[in-house]
Design an enzyme around this catalytic site. Structure first.
Site, PDB file in Angstrom:
ATOM      1  N   ASP A 132      -6.913  28.307  71.907  1.00  0.00           N
ATOM      2  CA  ASP A 132      -5.839  29.287  72.094  1.00  0.00           C
ATOM      3  C   ASP A 132      -4.480  28.644  71.898  1.00  0.00           C
ATOM      4  O   ASP A 132      -3.854  28.175  72.857  1.00  0.00           O
ATOM      5  CB  ASP A 132      -5.916  29.914  73.499  1.00  0.00           C
ATOM      6  CG  ASP A 132      -4.839  30.956  73.702  1.00  0.00           C
ATOM      7  OD1 ASP A 132      -4.537  31.244  74.871  1.00  0.00           O
ATOM      8  OD2 ASP A 132      -4.272  31.431  72.713  1.00  0.00           O
ATOM      9  N   GLU A 166       4.242  33.168  72.071  1.00  0.00           N
ATOM     10  CA  GLU A 166       3.322  34.302  72.280  1.00  0.00           C
ATOM     11  C   GLU A 166       2.901  34.333  73.745  1.00  0.00           C
ATOM     12  O   GLU A 166       2.788  35.383  74.352  1.00  0.00           O
ATOM     13  CB  GLU A 166       2.093  34.151  71.382  1.00  0.00           C
ATOM     14  CG  GLU A 166       1.128  35.331  71.427  1.00  0.00           C
ATOM     15  CD  GLU A 166       0.081  35.243  72.536  1.00  0.00           C
ATOM     16  OE1 GLU A 166      -0.037  34.180  73.165  1.00  0.00           O
ATOM     17  OE2 GLU A 166      -0.596  36.246  72.786  1.00  0.00           O
ATOM     18  N   HIS A 282      -6.613  28.970  78.774  1.00  0.00           N
ATOM     19  CA  HIS A 282      -5.375  28.654  79.499  1.00  0.00           C
ATOM     20  C   HIS A 282      -5.557  27.515  80.492  1.00  0.00           C
ATOM     21  O   HIS A 282      -4.841  27.435  81.496  1.00  0.00           O
ATOM     22  CB  HIS A 282      -4.814  29.899  80.191  1.00  0.00           C
ATOM     23  CG  HIS A 282      -4.177  30.857  79.244  1.00  0.00           C
ATOM     24  ND1 HIS A 282      -3.478  31.975  79.629  1.00  0.00           N
ATOM     25  CD2 HIS A 282      -4.133  30.870  77.877  1.00  0.00           C
ATOM     26  CE1 HIS A 282      -3.034  32.632  78.580  1.00  0.00           C
ATOM     27  NE2 HIS A 282      -3.421  31.989  77.501  1.00  0.00           N
TER      28      HIS A 282
HETATM   29  N1  DTR Z   1      -3.373  37.065  74.698  1.00  0.00           N
HETATM   30  C1  DTR Z   1      -4.088  35.961  74.077  1.00  0.00           C
HETATM   31  C2  DTR Z   1      -5.538  35.905  74.437  1.00  0.00           C
HETATM   32  C3  DTR Z   1      -6.215  37.200  74.300  1.00  0.00           C
HETATM   33  C4  DTR Z   1      -6.712  37.907  75.302  1.00  0.00           C
HETATM   34  N2  DTR Z   1      -7.274  39.053  74.787  1.00  0.00           N
HETATM   35  C5  DTR Z   1      -7.127  39.026  73.465  1.00  0.00           C
HETATM   36  C6  DTR Z   1      -7.511  39.946  72.502  1.00  0.00           C
HETATM   37  C7  DTR Z   1      -7.173  39.703  71.177  1.00  0.00           C
HETATM   38  C8  DTR Z   1      -6.465  38.571  70.845  1.00  0.00           C
HETATM   39  C9  DTR Z   1      -6.078  37.628  71.825  1.00  0.00           C
HETATM   40  C10 DTR Z   1      -6.437  37.891  73.126  1.00  0.00           C
HETATM   41  C11 DTR Z   1      -3.482  34.678  74.507  1.00  0.00           C
HETATM   42  O1  DTR Z   1      -3.632  34.311  75.673  1.00  0.00           O
HETATM   43  O2  DTR Z   1      -2.878  34.032  73.658  1.00  0.00           O
HETATM   44 ZN    ZN Z   2      -3.148  32.350  75.531  1.00  0.00          ZN
HETATM   45 ZN    ZN Z   3      -3.603  33.214  72.134  1.00  0.00          ZN
END
Ligand code: DTR
Ligand code: ZN
Ligand code: ZN
Ligand code: CA
Length: 433
Positions: A132, A166, A282
């Site tokens: 991530d 992000e 995370h």
């Molecule tokens: N928000 C993203 C991780 C994440 C969680 N649900 C989704 C669905 C589709 C794409 C990404 C994500 C992050 O923590 O960067």
């Molecule tokens: Zn993330």
């Molecule tokens: Zn992410």
């Protein structure tokens, strides 16, 4: 009544209309699309190793406002500059620190139809952020480098983006979209987002926002015999939301975060039921060991397939269109109403792929029957009523074989509400030749 004709390049998602008369339309052989190359997994993992090294050398993370993030941007930018991309770094400020978006354009292609792919490059502060979202960043980077290696000459323009901040709330991608003039936004025919595509206990999820992008991505996985599911964890939770919120078609892939893989999913995809798709989401353990190679490889190749397919498919030639934007009320369960456009100055017959695009506001679209009426009165059924289609509005494009009709004359859209309750009106409609 405002009636006007103008030339526009229209990309339409055609829904084949049912014909009440005339011979079935001839179907042209599908234009072969250039096949994408394989994206070498080793190359993608080499980028992840570099991102890991950057995090290790900069306090253990690549988070917004930290040295590790800017070093990540510099790494990706250097690769793209060396490969012939036109790059730019967009600065913004959030949470008291400077953020950076990296944009890379591949020279060439129709700039009025830009296919864009992106990934956020920042991590959380607790770790290196390899899944991530080093995974999405590296796969998009390697796909861009593959475009360069192939010296691809797409019909549409290709642009790639790596977003900052992000993790602070889609800040970088929102900044990019908000600072893009409306005329530039309208040139983006689709944005593909890749955020977490190498989860260690992977699922194969496809965003279900834009049908054409979704189909392109699902076709890839169908071709390799891998089942997919619709992505449901993330509406609004990654950078595609910034684009979708301004009306740009979006799609993407995801292998899962903190949700738990079910038994049925483990049966389908392997891995461990009852365990999170990414147990290090995370967390400090989101490092180069936190990647499933098969998932990363499959998703990297799916990205290349989508980029090649969406950017090399024939662009829709500019079509003349005739539009009527006057509102016409539709009586509830009553007589049919019509809205007409006057086609003049054309020669010969209408095409076999005449497109009727309608925008009808109605609170239960199953009540509605739609017909296209040619100047000589021939009627082409576009949409039948259906008792169980309770969704609002009919906003769609129908393709009609009108090759037996003279082009010039008054064409009419006829709409009838055939069921009691729920009302609506024709907002606008147009014919594209
Ligand atoms: N928000 C993203 C991780 C994440 C969680 N649900 C989704 C669905 C589709 C794409 C990404 C994500 C992050 O923590 O960067
Ligand atoms: Zn993330
Ligand atoms: Zn992410
Ligand atoms: Ca591959």
């Amino acid at each position: 009544m405002k009636l006007y004709r103008h030339v526009a390049a229209t990309a339409v998602l055609a829904i084949a209309g049912l014909l009440a008369s005339a011979a079935p339309a001839a179907t042209a052989a599908p234009t072969p699309v250039l096949a994408a190359p394989d994206i070498p997994l080793a190359n993608v993992k080499a980028h992840l190793t570099q991102l890991q090294s950057i995090a290790t050398a900069n306090g253990g993370n690549r988070a917004h406002g930290r040295a590790g993030y800017k070093a990540s941007v510099d790494y990706v930018k250097a690769k793209l500059d060396a490969a012939g991309f036109t790059t730019s770094v967009q600065q913004f400020t959030t949470s008291g620190a400077t953020g950076y978006n990296l944009i890379a354009d591949w020279p060439g292609g129709d700039a009025n139809q830009t296919v864009m792919a992106g990934a956020h490059l920042d991590s959380v502060s607790s770790g290196a952020g390899i899944n991530d979202n080093g995974s999405g960043s590296a796969a998009v980077l390697e796909t861009a480098l593959a475009v360069s290696r192939a010296q691809l000459q797409p019909t549409k323009h290709l642009r790639f983006g790596w977003w900052g901040a992000e993790e602070l709330g889609l800040v970088g991608s929102k900044y990019y979209v908000n600072n893009l003039p409306a005329a530039e936004r309208s040139k983006i025919s689709g944005y593909l987002n890749f955020d977490m595509i190498g989860s260690p206990n992977p699922g194969y999820f496809v965003y279900d926002d834009d049908p054409a992008i979704e189909k392109t991505l699902k076709d890839y996985f169908a071709g390799i015999g891998v089942a997919t599911e619709i992505e449901t964890e993330g509406d609004g939770r990654s950078d595609h939301a910034s684009f979708k919120n301004v009306g740009i078609a979006v799609g993407g892939l995801f292998t899962g975060a903190s949700r738990t893989k079910s038994s049925a999913q483990a049966q389908k995809w392997g891995g461990t039921a009852g365990q999170a798709f990414d147990r290090c989401y995370h967390s400090s353990c989101d490092n180069t060991s936190n990647i499933n190679d098969t998932a990363l490889d499959r998703n990297s190749d799916a990205i290349a397939h989508a980029i090649w397919t969406l950017s090399t498919e024939p662009t829709t030639p500019p079509g003349d269109f005739y539009e009527n934007t006057a509102d016409v009320a539709i009586p509830d369960n009553g007589t049919a109403v019509t809205s007409s456009v006057s086609v003049t100055g054309r020669t010969g017959n209408a095409p076999a792929t005449l497109k009727a695009s309608v925008d009808i506001k109605h609170t239960w679209r199953g009540d509605l029957v739609l017909d296209l009426v040619a100047p000589d009165g021939t009627t082409y059924r576009l949409k039948n009523s259906s008792g169980n289609d309770s969704a609002d509005n009919v906003i769609a494009t129908y393709t009609v074989d009108a090759s037996s009709e003279a082009a010039n004359g008054a064409w009419k859209l006829r709409v009838q509400d055939v069921a009691a309750q729920d009302t609506g009106y024709i907002d606008s409609w147009k014919l594209t030749f």
